[in-house]
Design a protein around this motif. Structure first.
Motif, mmCIF file in Angstrom:
data_model
loop_
_atom_site.group_PDB
_atom_site.id
_atom_site.type_symbol
_atom_site.label_atom_id
_atom_site.label_comp_id
_atom_site.label_asym_id
_atom_site.label_seq_id
_atom_site.Cartn_x
_atom_site.Cartn_y
_atom_site.Cartn_z
ATOM 1 N N ARG A 43 0.846 -1.186 0.000
ATOM 2 C CA ARG A 43 0.000 0.000 0.000
ATOM 3 C C ARG A 43 0.887 1.244 0.000
ATOM 4 O O ARG A 43 1.888 1.290 0.701
ATOM 5 N N PHE A 44 0.500 2.204 -0.775
ATOM 6 C CA PHE A 44 1.226 3.465 -0.839
ATOM 7 C C PHE A 44 0.369 4.543 -0.174
ATOM 8 O O PHE A 44 -0.717 4.849 -0.639
ATOM 9 N N ASP A 45 0.873 5.116 0.930
ATOM 10 C CA ASP A 45 0.178 6.229 1.570
ATOM 11 C C ASP A 45 0.196 7.428 0.637
ATOM 12 O O ASP A 45 1.101 7.577 -0.188
ATOM 13 N N LEU A 46 -0.778 8.308 0.785
ATOM 14 C CA LEU A 46 -0.828 9.503 -0.059
ATOM 15 C C LEU A 46 0.414 10.365 0.086
ATOM 16 O O LEU A 46 0.823 11.040 -0.849
ATOM 17 N N ILE A 47 1.025 10.338 1.280
ATOM 18 C CA ILE A 47 2.188 11.188 1.507
ATOM 19 C C ILE A 47 3.506 10.431 1.366
ATOM 20 O O ILE A 47 4.565 10.996 1.624
ATOM 21 N N ALA A 48 3.442 9.160 0.948
ATOM 22 C CA ALA A 48 4.681 8.411 0.698
ATOM 23 C C ALA A 48 5.443 9.102 -0.428
ATOM 24 O O ALA A 48 4.856 9.561 -1.411
ATOM 25 N N LEU A 49 6.754 9.210 -0.269
ATOM 26 C CA LEU A 49 7.586 9.908 -1.257
ATOM 27 C C LEU A 49 8.181 8.915 -2.246
ATOM 28 O O LEU A 49 8.783 7.918 -1.857
ATOM 29 N N VAL A 50 8.024 9.223 -3.520
ATOM 30 C CA VAL A 50 8.481 8.352 -4.601
ATOM 31 C C VAL A 50 9.579 9.071 -5.362
ATOM 32 O O VAL A 50 9.432 10.225 -5.745
ATOM 33 N N SER A 51 10.694 8.381 -5.582
ATOM 34 C CA SER A 51 11.790 8.950 -6.366
ATOM 35 C C SER A 51 12.331 7.860 -7.288
ATOM 36 O O SER A 51 12.116 6.672 -7.061
ATOM 37 N N LEU A 52 13.017 8.293 -8.315
ATOM 38 C CA LEU A 52 13.630 7.326 -9.228
ATOM 39 C C LEU A 52 14.765 6.625 -8.513
ATOM 40 O O LEU A 52 15.516 7.248 -7.763
ATOM 41 N N ASP A 53 14.900 5.344 -8.759
ATOM 42 C CA ASP A 53 15.983 4.569 -8.162
ATOM 43 C C ASP A 53 17.260 4.871 -8.932
ATOM 44 O O ASP A 53 17.316 4.641 -10.141
ATOM 45 N N PRO A 54 18.285 5.392 -8.271
ATOM 46 C CA PRO A 54 19.525 5.724 -8.977
ATOM 47 C C PRO A 54 20.205 4.493 -9.580
ATOM 48 O O PRO A 54 20.965 4.607 -10.531
ATOM 49 N N ALA A 55 19.918 3.311 -9.042
ATOM 50 C CA ALA A 55 20.514 2.092 -9.565
ATOM 51 C C ALA A 55 19.705 1.497 -10.713
ATOM 52 O O ALA A 55 20.093 0.483 -11.290
ATOM 53 N N PRO A 114 6.013 7.438 5.143
ATOM 54 C CA PRO A 114 5.977 8.457 6.196
ATOM 55 C C PRO A 114 6.286 7.844 7.553
ATOM 56 O O PRO A 114 6.097 6.657 7.773
ATOM 57 N N VAL A 115 6.768 8.678 8.456
ATOM 58 C CA VAL A 115 7.103 8.230 9.804
ATOM 59 C C VAL A 115 5.802 7.976 10.563
ATOM 60 O O VAL A 115 4.923 8.842 10.591
ATOM 61 N N PRO A 116 5.647 6.802 11.170
ATOM 62 C CA PRO A 116 4.433 6.552 11.957
ATOM 63 C C PRO A 116 4.348 7.529 13.130
ATOM 64 O O PRO A 116 5.374 7.916 13.698
ATOM 65 N N PRO A 117 3.136 7.931 13.526
ATOM 66 C CA PRO A 117 2.974 8.902 14.623
ATOM 67 C C PRO A 117 3.646 8.469 15.923
ATOM 68 O O PRO A 117 4.111 9.301 16.687
ATOM 69 N N ALA A 118 3.743 7.173 16.178
ATOM 70 C CA ALA A 118 4.346 6.699 17.419
ATOM 71 C C ALA A 118 5.843 7.010 17.475
ATOM 72 O O ALA A 118 6.420 7.086 18.553
ATOM 73 N N GLN A 119 6.475 7.218 16.327
ATOM 74 C CA GLN A 119 7.904 7.478 16.296
ATOM 75 C C GLN A 119 8.236 8.968 16.264
ATOM 76 O O GLN A 119 9.392 9.340 16.286
ATOM 77 N N LEU A 120 7.218 9.814 16.175
ATOM 78 C CA LEU A 120 7.447 11.253 16.167
ATOM 79 C C LEU A 120 7.726 11.733 17.593
ATOM 80 O O LEU A 120 7.243 11.141 18.558
#
Length: 136
Positions: A43-55, A114-120
């Motif tokens: 599952r991809f959260d709406l705020i999950a960050l997606v970037s191109l894989d440099p490899a 994203p960082v889970p709220p428990a880890q903030l």
């Protein structure tokens, strides 16, 4: 282009888009009828960050569909959230999640969840830090 409607990069000059009727390819056709991303159902959260894989391999987009290529092109200049990719590609979020699952399996993109709220940090600690900075 219809007034008030943005044209997504994959639509410009495309035979698969009619400005009056909308997309000629339905979302279930873009995903092959799938509603879950990847075999593991990632599952991809709406705020999950997606970037191109440099490899990832260079510009080997031969096996990718036009929607996959659009998402890759949107990630080229900078990291994007899933919500930003959906808006930029003018596709439903559910479709983008499935397509991102494909790109993740192919090793084309990386996803930072994203960082889970428990880890903030605790809000009380943050307020004390702010007060300490203001006292300086």
């Amino acid at each position: 282009m219809t007034e008030g409607r943005r044209e997504a990069p994959h639509e410009r000059g495309s035979q698969w888009y009619d400005n009056e009727a909308g997309p000629l390819v339905r979302p279930y056709a873009m995903t092959g009828g799938r509603t879950r991303s990847g075999p593991a159902g990632v599952r991809f959260d709406l705020i999950a960050l997606v970037s191109l894989d440099p490899a990832a391999p260079g510009d080997d987009d031969v096996g990718l569909g036009p929607e996959h290529r659009c998402l890759v092109d949107l990630c080229r200049p900078e990291t994007q959230s899933v919500a930003e990719l959906a808006a930029g590609a003018d596709l439903p979020v559910g479709v983008v999640r499935v397509l991102l699952g494909d790109l993740l399996e192919l090793g084309r993109v990386t996803v930072s969840r994203p960082v889970p709220p428990a880890q903030l940090p605790d809000e009380r600690i943050l307020r004390e830090v702010i007060e300490g900075l203001r006292a300086l």
